[in-house]
Write an enzyme that holds these catalytic residues in place. Structure first.
Site, PDB file in Angstrom:
ATOM      1  N   GLU A  17     -37.247  21.088  23.030  1.00  0.00           N
ATOM      2  CA  GLU A  17     -38.293  20.595  22.140  1.00  0.00           C
ATOM      3  C   GLU A  17     -37.980  19.165  21.703  1.00  0.00           C
ATOM      4  O   GLU A  17     -37.224  18.964  20.734  1.00  0.00           O
ATOM      5  CB  GLU A  17     -38.371  21.473  20.886  1.00  0.00           C
TER       6      GLU A  17
ATOM      7  N   ASN B 273     -44.134  30.010  16.900  1.00  0.00           N
ATOM      8  CA  ASN B 273     -43.289  29.759  15.726  1.00  0.00           C
ATOM      9  C   ASN B 273     -44.214  29.440  14.557  1.00  0.00           C
ATOM     10  O   ASN B 273     -44.753  28.339  14.472  1.00  0.00           O
ATOM     11  CB  ASN B 273     -42.356  28.576  16.028  1.00  0.00           C
TER      12      ASN B 273
ATOM     13  N   LYS C 189     -43.521  29.042  11.525  1.00  0.00           N
ATOM     14  CA  LYS C 189     -42.887  28.242  10.456  1.00  0.00           C
ATOM     15  C   LYS C 189     -43.231  28.866   9.100  1.00  0.00           C
ATOM     16  O   LYS C 189     -43.288  30.078   8.986  1.00  0.00           O
ATOM     17  CB  LYS C 189     -43.319  26.779  10.541  1.00  0.00           C
TER      18      LYS C 189
ATOM     19  N   GLU D  48     -36.245  21.441  12.807  1.00  0.00           N
ATOM     20  CA  GLU D  48     -36.524  21.382  11.371  1.00  0.00           C
ATOM     21  C   GLU D  48     -35.358  21.959  10.575  1.00  0.00           C
ATOM     22  O   GLU D  48     -35.039  21.499   9.481  1.00  0.00           O
ATOM     23  CB  GLU D  48     -37.836  22.124  11.058  1.00  0.00           C
TER      24      GLU D  48
ATOM     25  N   GLY E 144     -45.248  18.783  16.357  1.00  0.00           N
ATOM     26  CA  GLY E 144     -46.240  18.621  15.289  1.00  0.00           C
ATOM     27  C   GLY E 144     -46.839  17.227  15.220  1.00  0.00           C
ATOM     28  O   GLY E 144     -47.479  16.866  14.237  1.00  0.00           O
TER      29      GLY E 144
ATOM     30  N   SER F 250     -46.155  20.063  20.582  1.00  0.00           N
ATOM     31  CA  SER F 250     -47.595  19.804  20.707  1.00  0.00           C
ATOM     32  C   SER F 250     -48.195  20.384  21.988  1.00  0.00           C
ATOM     33  O   SER F 250     -49.054  19.772  22.626  1.00  0.00           O
ATOM     34  CB  SER F 250     -47.886  18.301  20.609  1.00  0.00           C
TER      35      SER F 250
ATOM     36  N   HIS G 179     -33.717  25.301  15.523  1.00  0.00           N
ATOM     37  CA  HIS G 179     -34.950  24.503  15.516  1.00  0.00           C
ATOM     38  C   HIS G 179     -34.659  23.157  14.843  1.00  0.00           C
ATOM     39  O   HIS G 179     -33.893  23.097  13.879  1.00  0.00           O
ATOM     40  CB  HIS G 179     -36.061  25.260  14.778  1.00  0.00           C
TER      41      HIS G 179
HETATM   42  C1  PEP Z   1     -42.313  23.963  17.076  1.00  0.00           C
HETATM   43  O1  PEP Z   1     -42.270  23.865  15.867  1.00  0.00           O
HETATM   44  O2  PEP Z   1     -41.436  24.606  17.672  1.00  0.00           O
HETATM   45  C2  PEP Z   1     -43.404  23.297  17.789  1.00  0.00           C
HETATM   46  C3  PEP Z   1     -43.328  23.189  19.084  1.00  0.00           C
HETATM   47  O3  PEP Z   1     -44.448  22.843  17.034  1.00  0.00           O
HETATM   48  P1  PEP Z   1     -45.833  22.204  17.575  1.00  0.00           P
HETATM   49  O4  PEP Z   1     -46.306  23.059  18.702  1.00  0.00           O
HETATM   50  O5  PEP Z   1     -46.750  22.245  16.399  1.00  0.00           O
HETATM   51  O6  PEP Z   1     -45.507  20.816  18.039  1.00  0.00           O
END
Ligand code: PEP
Length: 253
Positions: free
Chosen positions: A170, A9, A11, A100, A176, A216, A98
Site C-alpha cells: 500500500e 478495511n 478503519k 495509519e 485515501g 485508492s 497499516h
Molecule cells: C487502506 O486504508 O488500506 C486503503 C487502501 O484505503 P483507500 O482504499 O481508501 O485508499
C-alpha cells in the site's frame, strides 16, 4: 493457485447498526452476482466482529478480520485486544502494520514482529501491510524500504508460517488520496516483494503467497490492477464502505 482476495478495511467507520446493514447488503449482492472464487473479507472495528462473523459463518468465501491486535495473551493493557479475543469472535484475519497505525500510533517493526507471531499462534491470518511514503518514492528508495519492512517483520517466520501470511502493498501516497499507483508501479513492487520472499524462502513458497494492492483502488481501476501477474487482489479503504463498489471490486478479476 493463489487465493484471490478482496479485503475491506473499514478503519474507524460505521456504527454497529450501519456496519451490520452494510454486510447484509454485500452478502445479498455477492450472492446475486454469484461471486464464489474470490475471498471477501470484512475488516471491521472490533465492535462488529462477533455479529458479522455469525452472519458470514456459513459462507465459505466470506470472512471477517480485525484491524489490529496486541501481542500479549492478556493483561493490564487498557484499550487493547488480544488475538484470542479476536479469534473468539469468529474472525479469521487481522490487518497488521497499516500505515495509519505506523504513522499515528508509532507502531514499530519490533511490535509488528510480535503481533505477526501472536496472530499466527492463534490461527489468525495476518494481512501484513507495507508501503512507502511520498518522499521515499520521490527519493527513489522505495524498493529498499519495502524490502526492509518485509525482512524486519516477517523473516523471523519459518517457511510453513510465512505461507499463512497475506501481504498488502500500500503506497502511503495512494491511501485515501484518490491517487492510485499505475499498474506498472504496482506490478513492479509486487514482483519485487515476491522475489524477496523467493530469495529468503524459495520459489514455491513465494508463489503461494497472496499479495494485495491497496491505495485508492476502485471499480474503475481494479480490473487493470488485478490483471497483473503478481497482484492477487486488493485491500480496500473508502470503496469498502459502499455496497455496490465493494462487490464490484470482488467482481473485477
Ligand atoms: C487502506 O486504508 O488500506 C486503503 C487502501 O484505503 P483507500 O482504499 O481508501 O485508499
Amino acid at each position: 493457485m493463489r487465493k484471490k482476495i478482496i479485503a475491506g478495511n473499514w478503519k474507524m467507520h460505521k456504527t454497529y447498526k450501519e456496519g451490520i446493514a452494510l454486510v447484509e447488503d454485500c452478502i445479498k449482492l455477492a450472492e446475486k452476482e454469484k461471486i464464489k472464487e474470490v475471498e471477501i473479507i470484512f475488516c471491521t472495528p472490533f465492535i462488529h466482529l462477533r455479529k458479522i462473523s455469525k452472519l458470514t459463518d456459513n459462507i465459505k468465501h466470506i470472512n471477517t478480520g480485525a484491524q489490529n491486535c496486541h501481542w500479549e495473551e492478556q493483561g493490564a493493557f487498557t484499550g487493547e485486544i488480544s488475538c484470542s479475543m479476536i479469534k473468539s469472535c469468529g474472525a479469521a484475519y487481522v490487518i497488521l502494520g497499516h500505515s495509519e497505525r505506523r504513522q499515528y500510533f508509532n507502531e514499530t517493526h519490533e511490535q509488528l514482529t510480535k503481533k505477526v507471531t501472536a496472530a499466527l499462534k492463534h490461527d489468525l491470518t495476518p494481512i501484513f501491510c507495507c508501503g512507502e511514503p511520498l518522499e521515499i518514492r520521490e527519493a527513489n528508495t522505495h524498493i529498499e524500504l519495502i524490502g526492509k519492512q518485509i525482512r524486519e517483520s516477517l523473516f523471523h517466520l519459518d517457511k510453513e508460517m510465512i505461507t499463512k501470511v497475506v501481504i498488502a502493498y500500500e503506497p502511503v501516497w495512494a491511501i485515501g488520496t484518490g491517487k492510485t499507483a499505475t499498474t506498472e508501479q504496482a506490478q513492479e513492487m509486487h514482483a519485487f516483494i515476491r522475489k524477496t520472499l523467493a530469495h529468503h524462502y524459495d520459489f514455491e513458497t513465494a508463489e503461494s503467497i497472496s499479495i494485495l494492492y491497496g491505495g485508492s483502488c476502485k471499480p474503475s481501476n481494479a480490473k487493470e490492477l488485478f490483471s497483473q501477474p503478481d497482484v492477487d487482489g486488493g485491500l480496500i479503504g473508502g470503496a469498502a464502505l459502499q455496497v455496490e463498489d465493494f462487490i464490484a471490486l470482488a467482481n473485477s478479476f
